[in-house]
Write an enzyme that holds these catalytic residues in place. Structure first.
Site, PDB file in Angstrom:
ATOM      1  N   ASP A 204      15.533  26.758 -18.160  1.00 45.71           N
ATOM      2  CA  ASP A 204      14.413  27.558 -18.646  1.00 45.71           C
ATOM      3  C   ASP A 204      13.377  27.760 -17.549  1.00 45.71           C
ATOM      4  O   ASP A 204      12.963  26.824 -16.874  1.00 45.71           O
ATOM      5  CB  ASP A 204      13.786  26.889 -19.871  1.00 45.71           C
TER       6      ASP A 204
ATOM      7  N   ASP B 141      10.774  35.169 -18.147  1.00 46.51           N
ATOM      8  CA  ASP B 141      11.160  34.300 -19.253  1.00 46.51           C
ATOM      9  C   ASP B 141      12.668  34.371 -19.488  1.00 46.51           C
ATOM     10  O   ASP B 141      13.182  35.366 -19.997  1.00 46.51           O
ATOM     11  CB  ASP B 141      10.407  34.705 -20.522  1.00 46.51           C
TER      12      ASP B 141
END
Ligand SMILES: *[C@@H]1O[C@H](CO)[C@@H](O)[C@H](O)[C@H]1NC(C)=O
Ligand SMILES: *[C@@H]1O[C@H](CO)[C@@H](O)[C@H](O)[C@H]1NC(C)=O
Ligand SMILES: *[C@@H]1O[C@H](CO)[C@@H](O)[C@H](O)[C@H]1NC(C)=O
Length: 487
Positions: free
Chosen positions: A371, A171
């Site tokens: 991301d 992440d």
């Protein structure tokens, strides 16, 4: 490509007159012939598609829920609708965090998000790490893809490192790494038992490491430092902040890795076998990359595979100079106004079939967040509309299909084995041109992009568009590198 071309010829013969877009053929500027089956997931995990770069220490990376994922069998695969809904949650949260909403408003939105959590799931890249130094009672060896000197890979068994194997999600928009600890709330789960590791230690409440948690500090319990970490999709974990040995493959060991030992979780982690978040955000001193910087260099990279049936890879640390030159680079944007958690770059232009879209570069001024766990790339509204128009006209030869959620440009490829797909390239600051792989253009037979509500919010470069590209987050030089055809 020879197979693709034969298939195309066969199709042309069968269908009589060729659709106009096909007349271009392969090699025509701006188009690529793509076998539709190459974009589809298979039931088995294949080996690496592309030799992994030699002289770089890497570990396999896979897509959660895919056939290569260590966590795939634990839960039924989410539907496309569920996946896209989850994607919306994450995008909304990233936008909220970047726009610095008033606290009141944020609270309200949080409540609403919590109410709709039952359908939430996570997708995105995962990797296996080893935590702690337990004397394992289970199998003492494991299967690994081993890089060979010539740059390919072979499969062999090796001694399993001590400790518990955890499948963690990569992440890039989280600050505090955490893993699920025993007792785990919803068995079966693969979780780390700190009581059985000789090297685990919880931080005291008055320690400097506890103070470093900053906004993620969550008080004190039995003189043990407590943390609270949340990722931008409503997944929140609380527990004790401590340290233990972390091994990421044979060549990357951090003796005193600081992480949250999670005892409670809100929101779904998407798979009972996925056991934590490997935080790789850009701001805090608590992230994995910040902790590894002094030993291995302040950088990491990953390559997300084109479909979940191939492994990709993850590397921690800076590439050697020779490898470094193979990346096209663009600077990271750090403006100090918004959370440093997010890695932002400046998109300047988009091209379709070799033609640059007619949108002013200022349209992208809010930046584009890179991301790892957003699926579909979001563009400012006006840029998206221009992209969609150009893409639709390049794909006019193909039968249209109804929209699927946020994906509004879909096709019915029934009976169409090979598609003449327009090339799509993203042009970043300093003229870093990134041509997307076909797997980053079509997703479930739809254009794999979506629009922001307006032109003011930042764009987000999702993981579908990053597929097959090694994305290097070189925090040491404050730049991002892209290397095509890497996995
Ligand atoms: C890469 O590794 C091979 C074999 O281990 C070695 O011969 C070669 O010199 C290395 N290359 C670089 C650039 O380090
Ligand atoms: C933290 O508190 C403990 C007692 O609870 C004490 O022994 C220790 O010296 C303190 N450490 C610091 C850095 O203040
Ligand atoms: C796609 O086209 C075929 C052939 O015209 C048709 O039978 C099928 O129902 C279509 N599928 C969808 C999802 O529209």
């Amino acid at each position: 490509m020879a197979v693709a071309f034969l298939a195309l010829l066969l199709l042309l013969l069968l269908s009589g007159s060729p659709p106009s877009a096909f007349a271009a053929g392969d090699g025509e500027h701006g188009y690529t012939l793509v076998e539709i089956s190459s974009l589809q997931e298979k039931d088995v995990c294949s080996g690496h598609r592309v030799p992994v770069p030699p002289n770089r220490t890497w570990v396999p990376l896979s897509l959660l829920h895919g056939s290569c994922s260590p966590a795939s069998s634990a839960r039924a695969k989410p539907t496309l609708a569920e996946l896209l809904r989850h994607d919306e949650h994450r995008v909304e949260d990233i936008h909220r965090r970047l726009s610095g909403f008033a606290d009141e408003k944020r609270k309200k939105i949080k409540k609403r998000a919590a109410g709709s959590m039952s359908t939430q799931m996570n997708s995105g890249p995962v990797l296996d790490v080893n935590m702690g130094t337990l004397s394992s009672t289970s199998s003492q060896s494991e299967v690994v893809f081993q890089p060979t000197a010539t740059g390919g890979s072979s499969i062999r068994r090796r001694r399993r490192p001590p400790g518990v194997r955890q499948t963690v999600m990569v992440d890039t928009a989280s600050d505090v790494p955490w893993v699920q600890c025993r007792p785990c709330s919803k068995p079966p789960c693969r979780s780390f038992d700190p009581a059985r590791s000789n090297t685990y230690a919880a931080f005291r409440c008055n320690s400097t490491d506890c103070a470093r948690l900053g906004p993620n500090a969550n008080g004190c319990f039995r003189n043990q430092c407590q943390y609270r970490a949340s990722s931008p999709d409503g997944l929140t974990s609380t527990g004790t902040y401590g340290s233990d040995v972390l091994a990421i493959g044979p060549a990357r060991t951090i003796r005193r890795f600081k992480f949250g030992c999670s005892r409670a979780m809100r929101g779904s982690i998407g798979s009972a076998a996925a056991g934590g978040i490997m935080a790789l955000g850009g701001g805090a001193q608590t992230t994995l990359v910040a902790q590894a910087a002094s030993a291995f260099g302040n950088a990491f990279s990953y390559c997300i595979p084109p479909t979940p049936s191939y492994p990709g890879f993850f590397t921690l640390g800076s590439p050697i100079a020779a490898a470094s030159r193979r990346f096209v680079r663009t600077p990271l944007v750090r403006d100090g106004r918004s959370p440093a958690t997010f890695h932002r770059v400046l998109l300047r232009a988009v091209s379709v079939a070799g033609r640059t879209l007619d949108v002013p570069p200022q349209l992208f001024a809010a930046g584009t967040v890179l991301d790892s766990r957003t699926t579909i790339t979001r563009l400012p509204l006006t840029a998206y509309q221009a992209l969609r128009a150009a893409f639709r006209s390049s794909m006019a030869a193909y039968r249209k299909a109804p929209r699927k959620g946020i994906l509004d440009t879909c096709f019915n490829f029934t009976g169409v084995p090979v598609v003449n797909l327009p090339k799509v390239a993203l042009v970043f600051d300093r003229n870093a041109v990134l041509e997307l792989d076909p797997s980053g253009i079509l997703f479930n037979d739809c254009l794999a992009f979506a629009s922001n509500a307006d032109d003011t919010a930042p764009g987000i470069l999702g993981n579908v568009q990053q597929q097959t590209i090694e994305v290097l987050y070189d925090l040491a030089t404050s730049s991002v590198g892209f290397r095509r055809l890497a996995c």
